[in-house]
Scaffold this active site. Structure first.
Site, short mmCIF file in Angstrom:
data_model
loop_
_atom_site.label_atom_id
_atom_site.label_comp_id
_atom_site.label_asym_id
_atom_site.label_seq_id
_atom_site.Cartn_x
_atom_site.Cartn_y
_atom_site.Cartn_z
N HIS A 20 -7.19 -8.39 -6.15
CA HIS A 20 -7.70 -9.43 -5.24
C HIS A 20 -7.76 -10.78 -5.96
O HIS A 20 -7.38 -11.81 -5.41
CB HIS A 20 -9.12 -9.09 -4.77
CG HIS A 20 -9.23 -7.86 -3.91
ND1 HIS A 20 -10.08 -6.82 -4.20
CD2 HIS A 20 -8.61 -7.51 -2.75
CE1 HIS A 20 -9.99 -5.89 -3.26
NE2 HIS A 20 -9.10 -6.27 -2.38
N LYS A 44 -16.91 1.63 9.72
CA LYS A 44 -16.41 2.07 8.43
C LYS A 44 -17.56 2.39 7.47
O LYS A 44 -18.62 1.75 7.53
CB LYS A 44 -15.57 0.94 7.81
CG LYS A 44 -14.14 1.36 7.50
CD LYS A 44 -13.33 0.16 7.11
CE LYS A 44 -12.50 0.42 5.88
NZ LYS A 44 -11.64 -0.71 5.55
N ARG A 93 1.35 -5.59 -1.45
CA ARG A 93 1.65 -4.79 -2.64
C ARG A 93 3.01 -4.13 -2.48
O ARG A 93 4.03 -4.72 -2.72
CB ARG A 93 0.56 -3.74 -2.86
CG ARG A 93 -0.68 -4.29 -3.50
CD ARG A 93 -1.85 -3.40 -3.32
NE ARG A 93 -2.23 -3.33 -1.93
CZ ARG A 93 -3.38 -2.86 -1.49
NH1 ARG A 93 -4.25 -2.39 -2.33
NH2 ARG A 93 -3.66 -2.86 -0.22
N SER A 131 -8.71 -0.81 -3.99
CA SER A 131 -10.14 -0.50 -4.11
C SER A 131 -10.34 1.00 -3.98
O SER A 131 -11.17 1.60 -4.66
CB SER A 131 -10.95 -1.22 -3.02
OG SER A 131 -10.79 -2.60 -3.14
#
Ligand code: ADP
Length: 163
Positions: A20, A44, A93, A131
């Site tokens: 990040h 979540k 990514r 993460s």
């Protein structure tokens, strides 16, 4: 005088990783200010609650006036409009990010045509980092000190009672 250019970099940041940070630094080559907007999605489950995530980010980026830490709930587009900003920053990514990011960018543009999404590609050394992976490694007793800021490493160890 020209208006300062700003972009919103939204995400869960559960927790913040060096990937990040890499994206934020790249963003600052183009924008005067990056607003890191931490998402609270009631559907979540997070390892770190919103307050913890925001506090970690504020501690890591303290005294950096080109980086603002904020949070939001609900539609990203509504948040971005409320802040009077038209650019969203995201990181790309591997191929796996592409499809979902592509869908999100198109959906956001459909809801609000003035919004543009800009993607930055991280350093290769972070292109596998997430993460989720960081949490899994810590949970299993591993070390990823080089993948997260020191403060995040300490918080992770505390969470998993290894501190
Ligand atoms: P989300 O829950 O929205 O995926 P994340 O906090 O995982 O939130 O990620 C926010 C943004 O940062 C996403 O665009 C994601 O692709 C990007 N990102 C996360 N990790 C990396 C990394 N290692 N390198 C580059 N971009 C990353």
């Amino acid at each position: 005088m020209s208006k300062k250019s700003m972009a919103v970099y939204p995400g869960s940041y559960d927790p913040l990783t060096n990937g990040h940070i890499d994206i934020i630094q790249r963003g600052l080559k183009i924008f005067d200010k990056i607003i890191v907007a931490v998402l609270k999605n009631p559907a979540k489950t997070y390892l770190f609650d919103l307050d913890e995530r925001v506090r970690m980010l504020r501690a890591v980026f303290k005294e950096q006036d080109k980086i603002e830490i904020d949070h939001f709930e609900g539609l990203l587009v509504d948040y971005v409009k409320r802040r009077n900003i038209t650019t969203i920053v995201r990181g790309l990514r591997a191929i796996s990010d592409f499809e979902i990011e592509f869908q999100m960018a198109l959906m956001n543009r459909k809801i609000e045509p003035r919004i543009e999404t800009i993607f930055f590609v991280p350093s290769e050394s972070y292109s596998f980092l997430s993460s989720k992976l960081v949490k899994e490694v810590y949970m299993l007793g591993g070390e990823v000190r080089s993948m997260v800021p020191l403060l995040v490493d300490r918080k992770l160890k505390k969470k998993f009672r290894r501190g």
